[in-house]
Motif scaffolding. Structure first.
Motif, PDB file in Angstrom:
ATOM      1  N   VAL A   5      35.528  19.558  72.118  1.00 51.02           N
ATOM      2  CA  VAL A   5      34.595  20.676  72.209  1.00 51.02           C
ATOM      3  C   VAL A   5      33.732  20.742  70.962  1.00 51.02           C
ATOM      4  O   VAL A   5      34.241  20.856  69.849  1.00 51.02           O
ATOM      5  CB  VAL A   5      35.345  22.008  72.398  1.00 51.02           C
ATOM      6  N   GLU A   6      32.404  20.684  71.180  1.00 52.36           N
ATOM      7  CA  GLU A   6      31.456  20.798  70.079  1.00 52.36           C
ATOM      8  C   GLU A   6      30.978  22.248  69.936  1.00 52.36           C
ATOM      9  O   GLU A   6      30.968  23.005  70.918  1.00 52.36           O
ATOM     10  CB  GLU A   6      30.221  19.919  70.304  1.00 52.36           C
ATOM     11  N   SER A   7      30.539  22.578  68.738  1.00 50.48           N
ATOM     12  CA  SER A   7      29.928  23.885  68.497  1.00 50.48           C
ATOM     13  C   SER A   7      28.990  23.771  67.306  1.00 50.48           C
ATOM     14  O   SER A   7      29.041  22.784  66.558  1.00 50.48           O
ATOM     15  CB  SER A   7      30.999  24.952  68.239  1.00 50.48           C
ATOM     16  N   GLY A   8      28.128  24.786  67.149  1.00 51.71           N
ATOM     17  CA  GLY A   8      27.288  24.850  65.967  1.00 51.71           C
ATOM     18  C   GLY A   8      25.828  24.513  66.164  1.00 51.71           C
ATOM     19  O   GLY A   8      25.042  24.585  65.223  1.00 51.71           O
ATOM     20  N   GLY A   9      25.446  24.128  67.375  1.00 51.06           N
ATOM     21  CA  GLY A   9      24.035  23.832  67.598  1.00 51.06           C
ATOM     22  C   GLY A   9      23.186  25.088  67.584  1.00 51.06           C
ATOM     23  O   GLY A   9      23.692  26.206  67.499  1.00 51.06           O
ATOM     24  N   GLY A  10      21.881  24.882  67.658  1.00 51.58           N
ATOM     25  CA  GLY A  10      20.984  26.027  67.679  1.00 51.58           C
ATOM     26  C   GLY A  10      19.561  25.628  67.380  1.00 51.58           C
ATOM     27  O   GLY A  10      19.203  24.448  67.404  1.00 51.58           O
ATOM     28  N   LEU A  11      18.754  26.654  67.099  1.00 49.56           N
ATOM     29  CA  LEU A  11      17.337  26.469  66.786  1.00 49.56           C
ATOM     30  C   LEU A  11      17.133  26.680  65.291  1.00 49.56           C
ATOM     31  O   LEU A  11      17.604  27.682  64.730  1.00 49.56           O
ATOM     32  CB  LEU A  11      16.503  27.469  67.581  1.00 49.56           C
ATOM     33  N   VAL A  12      16.438  25.757  64.659  1.00 49.06           N
ATOM     34  CA  VAL A  12      16.191  25.839  63.224  1.00 49.06           C
ATOM     35  C   VAL A  12      14.796  25.302  62.926  1.00 49.06           C
ATOM     36  O   VAL A  12      14.296  24.454  63.672  1.00 49.06           O
ATOM     37  CB  VAL A  12      17.269  25.053  62.443  1.00 49.06           C
ATOM     38  N   GLN A  13      14.203  25.815  61.866  1.00 45.91           N
ATOM     39  CA  GLN A  13      12.894  25.306  61.463  1.00 45.91           C
ATOM     40  C   GLN A  13      13.036  23.998  60.711  1.00 45.91           C
ATOM     41  O   GLN A  13      14.081  23.714  60.109  1.00 45.91           O
ATOM     42  CB  GLN A  13      12.188  26.334  60.574  1.00 45.91           C
ATOM     43  N   ALA A  14      11.982  23.213  60.735  1.00 45.89           N
ATOM     44  CA  ALA A  14      11.967  21.955  59.989  1.00 45.89           C
ATOM     45  C   ALA A  14      12.294  22.225  58.522  1.00 45.89           C
ATOM     46  O   ALA A  14      11.806  23.194  57.938  1.00 45.89           O
ATOM     47  CB  ALA A  14      10.609  21.282  60.117  1.00 45.89           C
ATOM     48  N   GLY A  15      13.144  21.354  57.960  1.00 51.06           N
ATOM     49  CA  GLY A  15      13.601  21.541  56.589  1.00 51.06           C
ATOM     50  C   GLY A  15      14.889  22.321  56.466  1.00 51.06           C
ATOM     51  O   GLY A  15      15.493  22.363  55.390  1.00 51.06           O
ATOM     52  N   GLY A  16      15.308  22.925  57.555  1.00 57.53           N
ATOM     53  CA  GLY A  16      16.520  23.729  57.556  1.00 57.53           C
ATOM     54  C   GLY A  16      17.781  22.896  57.733  1.00 57.53           C
ATOM     55  O   GLY A  16      17.737  21.659  57.769  1.00 57.53           O
ATOM     56  N   SER A  17      18.905  23.597  57.858  1.00 62.19           N
ATOM     57  CA  SER A  17      20.210  22.951  57.961  1.00 62.19           C
ATOM     58  C   SER A  17      21.017  23.536  59.108  1.00 62.19           C
ATOM     59  O   SER A  17      20.850  24.702  59.478  1.00 62.19           O
ATOM     60  CB  SER A  17      21.004  23.135  56.659  1.00 62.19           C
ATOM     61  N   LEU A  18      21.894  22.712  59.649  1.00 63.72           N
ATOM     62  CA  LEU A  18      22.879  23.133  60.635  1.00 63.72           C
ATOM     63  C   LEU A  18      24.159  22.355  60.384  1.00 63.72           C
ATOM     64  O   LEU A  18      24.118  21.220  59.883  1.00 63.72           O
ATOM     65  CB  LEU A  18      22.414  22.858  62.063  1.00 63.72           C
ATOM     66  N   ARG A  19      25.279  22.949  60.762  1.00 65.99           N
ATOM     67  CA  ARG A  19      26.559  22.267  60.676  1.00 65.99           C
ATOM     68  C   ARG A  19      27.211  22.284  62.048  1.00 65.99           C
ATOM     69  O   ARG A  19      27.489  23.348  62.603  1.00 65.99           O
ATOM     70  CB  ARG A  19      27.480  22.945  59.674  1.00 65.99           C
ATOM     71  N   LEU A  20      27.444  21.084  62.585  1.00 63.29           N
ATOM     72  CA  LEU A  20      28.118  20.944  63.861  1.00 63.29           C
ATOM     73  C   LEU A  20      29.600  20.711  63.639  1.00 63.29           C
ATOM     74  O   LEU A  20      30.006  20.061  62.665  1.00 63.29           O
ATOM     75  CB  LEU A  20      27.538  19.780  64.659  1.00 63.29           C
ATOM     76  N   SER A  21      30.401  21.242  64.553  1.00 63.26           N
ATOM     77  CA  SER A  21      31.846  21.024  64.526  1.00 63.26           C
ATOM     78  C   SER A  21      32.287  20.460  65.860  1.00 63.26           C
ATOM     79  O   SER A  21      31.672  20.727  66.897  1.00 63.26           O
ATOM     80  CB  SER A  21      32.593  22.336  64.271  1.00 63.26           C
ATOM     81  N   CYS A  22      33.358  19.695  65.830  1.00 68.74           N
ATOM     82  CA  CYS A  22      33.914  19.118  67.053  1.00 68.74           C
ATOM     83  C   CYS A  22      35.419  19.050  66.908  1.00 68.74           C
ATOM     84  O   CYS A  22      35.926  18.395  65.997  1.00 68.74           O
ATOM     85  CB  CYS A  22      33.334  17.738  67.293  1.00 68.74           C
ATOM     86  N   ALA A  23      36.130  19.723  67.816  1.00 67.49           N
ATOM     87  CA  ALA A  23      37.584  19.758  67.766  1.00 67.49           C
ATOM     88  C   ALA A  23      38.180  19.054  68.976  1.00 67.49           C
ATOM     89  O   ALA A  23      37.772  19.321  70.115  1.00 67.49           O
ATOM     90  CB  ALA A  23      38.068  21.197  67.721  1.00 67.49           C
ATOM     91  N   ALA A  24      39.117  18.168  68.716  1.00 69.31           N
ATOM     92  CA  ALA A  24      39.869  17.499  69.779  1.00 69.31           C
ATOM     93  C   ALA A  24      41.233  18.160  69.908  1.00 69.31           C
ATOM     94  O   ALA A  24      41.879  18.464  68.899  1.00 69.31           O
ATOM     95  CB  ALA A  24      40.025  16.018  69.471  1.00 69.31           C
ATOM     96  N   SER A  25      41.661  18.390  71.141  1.00 67.21           N
ATOM     97  CA  SER A  25      42.947  19.047  71.366  1.00 67.21           C
ATOM     98  C   SER A  25      43.599  18.505  72.634  1.00 67.21           C
ATOM     99  O   SER A  25      42.967  17.792  73.415  1.00 67.21           O
ATOM    100  CB  SER A  25      42.760  20.555  71.491  1.00 67.21           C
ATOM    101  N   GLY A  26      44.864  18.844  72.809  1.00 69.62           N
ATOM    102  CA  GLY A  26      45.589  18.382  73.985  1.00 69.62           C
ATOM    103  C   GLY A  26      46.642  17.357  73.609  1.00 69.62           C
ATOM    104  O   GLY A  26      47.228  17.405  72.540  1.00 69.62           O
TER     105      GLY A  26
END
Length: 121
Positions: A5-26
């Protein structure tokens, strides 16, 4: 058996930052390489970055110096820190995890559902 399961996406302006996360389980006996891919509209899915279980990393040239992949083995989680984002980074970002569900089982690649990253100019 295994969920990614991924999370953390979104809308950002050029030059900005985002941090995506991905968790594996089961049912995870061992987790080998994890990776981030991205797919822009009308294009194929391309590799962005990979990280092995011992922390060795590799990046596509277009993100070197801007993106950083890391992982927390205790949490079966991989991260993608994205800095200095550009409009051409806009895509759906997918996480993959190479998993053994049992000691004697082959390694199988599991995929998440993707998270949208949109960078406006």
């Amino acid at each position: 058996q295994v969920q990614v399961v991924e999370s953390g996406g979104g809308l950002v302006q050029a030059g900005g930052s985002l941090r995506l996360s991905c968790a594996a389980s089961g049912r995870i006996n061992s987790l080998a390489a994890m990776a981030w891919y991205r797919q822009a509209p009308g294009k194929q899915r391309d590799l962005v970055a990979t990280i092995t279980s011992d922390g060795s990393t590799n990046y596509v040239d277009s993100v070197k110096g801007r993106f950083t992949i890391s992982r927390d083995n205790a949490k079966n989680t991989v991260y993608l820190q994205m800095n200095s984002l550009k409009p051409e980074d806009t895509a759906v970002y997918y996480c993959s995890a190479d998993v053994k569900t049992r000691l004697a089982a082959p390694t199988y690649t599991y995929w998440g559902q993707g998270t949208q990253v949109t960078v406006s100019s």
